[in-house]
Structure formats: C-alpha cells, structure tokens
Design a protein around this motif. Structure first.
Motif, PDB file in Angstrom:
ATOM      1  N   PHE A 204       0.839  -1.193   0.000  1.00  0.00           N
ATOM      2  CA  PHE A 204       0.000   0.000   0.000  1.00  0.00           C
ATOM      3  C   PHE A 204       0.874   1.243   0.000  1.00  0.00           C
ATOM      4  O   PHE A 204       2.006   1.229   0.482  1.00  0.00           O
ATOM      5  N   TYR A 205       0.298   2.330  -0.517  1.00  0.00           N
ATOM      6  CA  TYR A 205       0.834   3.654  -0.210  1.00  0.00           C
ATOM      7  C   TYR A 205      -0.250   4.360   0.593  1.00  0.00           C
ATOM      8  O   TYR A 205      -1.401   4.485   0.137  1.00  0.00           O
ATOM      9  N   ALA A 216       0.621   4.632  14.192  1.00  0.00           N
ATOM     10  CA  ALA A 216       0.531   3.536  15.160  1.00  0.00           C
ATOM     11  C   ALA A 216      -0.815   2.827  15.078  1.00  0.00           C
ATOM     12  O   ALA A 216      -0.897   1.595  15.193  1.00  0.00           O
ATOM     13  N   LYS A 217      -1.882   3.571  14.848  1.00  0.00           N
ATOM     14  CA  LYS A 217      -3.214   2.965  14.730  1.00  0.00           C
ATOM     15  C   LYS A 217      -3.274   2.020  13.526  1.00  0.00           C
ATOM     16  O   LYS A 217      -3.855   0.937  13.609  1.00  0.00           O
ATOM     17  N   LEU A 218      -2.668   2.442  12.410  1.00  0.00           N
ATOM     18  CA  LEU A 218      -2.645   1.576  11.223  1.00  0.00           C
ATOM     19  C   LEU A 218      -1.898   0.274  11.512  1.00  0.00           C
ATOM     20  O   LEU A 218      -2.359  -0.814  11.153  1.00  0.00           O
ATOM     21  N   LEU A 219      -0.768   0.402  12.154  1.00  0.00           N
ATOM     22  CA  LEU A 219       0.035  -0.785  12.437  1.00  0.00           C
ATOM     23  C   LEU A 219      -0.672  -1.708  13.432  1.00  0.00           C
ATOM     24  O   LEU A 219      -0.557  -2.938  13.343  1.00  0.00           O
ATOM     25  N   GLN A 220      -1.423  -1.127  14.358  1.00  0.00           N
ATOM     26  CA  GLN A 220      -2.178  -1.944  15.308  1.00  0.00           C
ATOM     27  C   GLN A 220      -3.264  -2.753  14.603  1.00  0.00           C
ATOM     28  O   GLN A 220      -3.537  -3.900  14.956  1.00  0.00           O
ATOM     29  N   VAL A 221      -3.873  -2.161  13.579  1.00  0.00           N
ATOM     30  CA  VAL A 221      -4.894  -2.882  12.811  1.00  0.00           C
ATOM     31  C   VAL A 221      -4.270  -4.095  12.113  1.00  0.00           C
ATOM     32  O   VAL A 221      -4.834  -5.191  12.121  1.00  0.00           O
ATOM     33  N   LEU A 222      -3.099  -3.900  11.509  1.00  0.00           N
ATOM     34  CA  LEU A 222      -2.420  -5.025  10.871  1.00  0.00           C
ATOM     35  C   LEU A 222      -2.110  -6.127  11.882  1.00  0.00           C
ATOM     36  O   LEU A 222      -2.223  -7.314  11.581  1.00  0.00           O
ATOM     37  N   ALA A 263      -9.362  -3.467   4.344  1.00  0.00           N
ATOM     38  CA  ALA A 263      -9.232  -2.258   3.527  1.00  0.00           C
ATOM     39  C   ALA A 263     -10.155  -1.144   4.019  1.00  0.00           C
ATOM     40  O   ALA A 263      -9.768   0.029   4.038  1.00  0.00           O
ATOM     41  N   LYS A 264     -11.360  -1.491   4.441  1.00  0.00           N
ATOM     42  CA  LYS A 264     -12.307  -0.481   4.937  1.00  0.00           C
ATOM     43  C   LYS A 264     -11.765   0.216   6.180  1.00  0.00           C
ATOM     44  O   LYS A 264     -11.891   1.432   6.337  1.00  0.00           O
ATOM     45  N   ILE A 265     -11.165  -0.556   7.080  1.00  0.00           N
ATOM     46  CA  ILE A 265     -10.622   0.040   8.298  1.00  0.00           C
ATOM     47  C   ILE A 265      -9.422   0.926   7.975  1.00  0.00           C
ATOM     48  O   ILE A 265      -9.298   2.042   8.492  1.00  0.00           O
ATOM     49  N   LEU A 266      -8.549   0.451   7.095  1.00  0.00           N
ATOM     50  CA  LEU A 266      -7.383   1.247   6.730  1.00  0.00           C
ATOM     51  C   LEU A 266      -7.790   2.545   6.044  1.00  0.00           C
ATOM     52  O   LEU A 266      -7.189   3.602   6.285  1.00  0.00           O
ATOM     53  N   ARG A 267      -8.822   2.483   5.205  1.00  0.00           N
ATOM     54  CA  ARG A 267      -9.304   3.710   4.555  1.00  0.00           C
ATOM     55  C   ARG A 267      -9.852   4.694   5.573  1.00  0.00           C
ATOM     56  O   ARG A 267      -9.673   5.907   5.454  1.00  0.00           O
ATOM     57  N   ALA A 268     -10.537   4.177   6.588  1.00  0.00           N
ATOM     58  CA  ALA A 268     -11.107   5.048   7.619  1.00  0.00           C
ATOM     59  C   ALA A 268     -10.025   5.748   8.437  1.00  0.00           C
ATOM     60  O   ALA A 268     -10.249   6.852   8.961  1.00  0.00           O
ATOM     61  N   LEU A 269      -8.859   5.115   8.527  1.00  0.00           N
ATOM     62  CA  LEU A 269      -7.769   5.672   9.327  1.00  0.00           C
ATOM     63  C   LEU A 269      -6.781   6.490   8.508  1.00  0.00           C
ATOM     64  O   LEU A 269      -5.810   7.023   9.055  1.00  0.00           O
ATOM     65  N   SER A 270      -6.998   6.605   7.205  1.00  0.00           N
ATOM     66  CA  SER A 270      -6.047   7.301   6.336  1.00  0.00           C
ATOM     67  C   SER A 270      -6.728   8.416   5.558  1.00  0.00           C
ATOM     68  O   SER A 270      -7.956   8.432   5.400  1.00  0.00           O
ATOM     69  N   THR A 271      -5.923   9.323   5.051  1.00  0.00           N
ATOM     70  CA  THR A 271      -6.426  10.367   4.165  1.00  0.00           C
ATOM     71  C   THR A 271      -6.247   9.992   2.703  1.00  0.00           C
ATOM     72  O   THR A 271      -6.842  10.592   1.824  1.00  0.00           O
ATOM     73  N   HIS A 272      -5.394   8.996   2.446  1.00  0.00           N
ATOM     74  CA  HIS A 272      -5.185   8.480   1.092  1.00  0.00           C
ATOM     75  C   HIS A 272      -4.694   7.050   1.207  1.00  0.00           C
ATOM     76  O   HIS A 272      -3.756   6.765   1.961  1.00  0.00           O
ATOM     77  N   LEU A 273      -5.315   6.140   0.466  1.00  0.00           N
ATOM     78  CA  LEU A 273      -4.906   4.736   0.460  1.00  0.00           C
ATOM     79  C   LEU A 273      -4.898   4.237  -0.975  1.00  0.00           C
ATOM     80  O   LEU A 273      -5.893   4.340  -1.675  1.00  0.00           O
TER      81      LEU A 273
END
Length: 283
Positions: A204-205, A216-222, A263-273
């Motif tokens: 991902f970018y 940190a939140k993104l990495l915790q989701v993974l 993917a839905k969770i990562l999108r919610a935590l990011s401004t661009h995915l």
C-alpha cells in the motif's frame, strides 16, 4: 500484441529482469512476435505511457538488497492508476569494464549509474586514482566507454553489457557484496484486486492524518488482523513540507478476516490509500 517497457538499453539489468518476466511469467521467448519491447531513457515517460495505454506492462526496479528502497521509481507510481502484479529478483553482478587492451591501473574515470557506484565502494578504496562519474545507466555507461575507446575510462555494468559492447573485464567482481540483488516489479494498469488471491503479498501507499498516533493505529490494525509487516518506508508528500506518506508491504497469508474488511478500516484511518502491488511471493 503485448507491449512491455523497461528503462535502459540492451545489457541493462532492467532488460535482464524483462527477459526473466517474459520467460517465467508469460512463458514466451524474448523475440516472440506477439511481443513488442520498448526501451526508455528514463522512468517518468514509461509510467506515463502505461497510464496512457501505450504499453501494457512496465518493468521497474524498486529496491536493492544493499541500498534499500529505490525512491525515484516508487514515487512515480503514487497517485497513478497502476498496480504491480509480478516481482522478480535480479542478481546484480557488477563488472568493471574497459576497452580491449586497457590496464586497470590506467583507469582514472569510472562511469556508471549512481546506485551502482555506491555498491562498489571497496573497488574505489583499492584504486584511489579512479574518479566516479555518475551516468545515465549501467549499460549506457558500457556503450559510452566502447564508443570512446579511451583506456583511461571504464564502466561498471553487467556481464551481458560488457560482452554486447566488446569490452574487456578489468575486475570481474567489482561489487562490495556477493549476493547483491535488485528487486523489480512489473506494473500494469489498475484493475480490481483478485479476491480469490487475497493472501498474495500486498503493498500500500498510505497517507495518514497529521496527528499523534496516526501511523501507530494503522500498524495496530495489521497486528489485530495478523498481517505480517514486511516493509515500511516513509516518503515526503509532494507540496506538503515535512509531511510523509508510507509504503507498507504486508503478508496477509495468515490473516484473520477478509481483505475487504481490512481495507475499509485502513481507509477510515487514512487520508489516502492506494494499492500499489498485489502479487504472489516468489521468494
């Protein structure tokens, strides 16, 4: 007709990676009439042609086992409708090439791609009279040396490049690290990710909100989804000084849950995915 692009000239490591892709993945010969191979002087027009449907695949180096991420190529795929579907690891066996009859002690200028020069530091330590000259490409450097015919000039390039341009090996193992490899990805225009192969390697970018703990939140989701982190590289965001996006490579082979939910969770935590790559691991 499938059109495939790579950067460089015959003898470049990119050409070797292209040959391997055609043989291993397409199971065709390099000179198959169903293929059209295009060589480019630089990477930006190659990416542009892929987006504009002028080529179907492009082969790009994205990482080296010695020097790490090749940022100038990875940055080009950000915000573009492209995705990598194949990877190839190309051995990098640098040779110091000179013109026929040259002696290594005569050499005062060594031409090559800047990254190749950095991978041969021990050579320059042994021969302090050699000046490094950054050039367009390893194979182009070999071609240049052949045309110059000057015994004081040499090039660092692949074994195939020196043989193609009729040069003499002055140092057959010019590299610092045996086993040095460059990782190539083969990009195509983006299409829907194949859900049947949701355990393939993912890259991902991602850009996150500019606030404490966002990454940190993104990495915790993974971690919660049991997705193994393979790589994390920060890159400056264009036109946003001191703001960074992240290339994240992950192995979801032991993932709990499905890719769409992640993917839905990562999108919610990011401004661009952006999904940059999705391919089977071959190492």
């Amino acid at each position: 007709m499938m059109r495939i692009g790579y950067q460089g000239v015959p003898g470049a490591y990119s050409e070797a990676a292209t040959i391997a892709f055609i043989s291993e993945q397409l199971q065709l010969s390099y000179d198959d009439p169903r293929l059209e191979i295009a060589s480019y002087d630089d990477f930006p027009p190659m990416v542009e042609d892929l987006v504009d449907n002028k080529v179907d695949r492009i082969v790009m180096p994205i990482e080296n086992s010695t020097t790490g991420l090749i940022a100038r190529t990875m940055d080009l795929v950000r915000y573009q409708p492209v995705v990598a579907r194949y990877e190839h690891y190309q051995p990098v066996n640098h040779v110091l090439w000179g013109v026929p009859g040259a002696d290594i002690h005569q050499v005062t200028e060594v031409y090559s791609h800047p990254e190749a020069l950095t991978q041969c530091k021990l050579l320059f330590d042994r021969y302090p009279n050699m000046n490094q000259v950054a050039y367009i490409d390893t194979a182009v450097s070999a071609e240049f040396i052949a045309k110059e015919g000057d015994p004081t000039k040499a090039a660092i390039a692949s074994p195939r490049a020196g043989e193609l341009y009729g040069l003499q090996a002055l140092e057959p193992a010019a590299y610092d690290e045996a086993g040095n490899m460059t990782r190539f990805l083969v990009f195509e225009r983006y299409n829907e990710i194949d859900r049947e192969n949701q355990h393939d390697i993912l890259m991902f970018y991602i850009e996150t909100p500019h606030e404490p703990g966002a990454l940190a939140k993104l990495l915790q989701v993974l971690d919660v989804y049991r997705v193994n982190l393979l790589g994390l590289n920060a890159r400056p965001i264009p036109l946003k000084p001191f703001r960074y996006g992240f290339f994240i490579e992950a192995d979801p082979s032991n993932m709990i849950g499905d890719l769409d939910a992640l993917a839905k969770i990562l999108r919610a935590l990011s401004t661009h995915l952006q999904v940059v790559a999705h391919f089977p691991r071959n190492r």
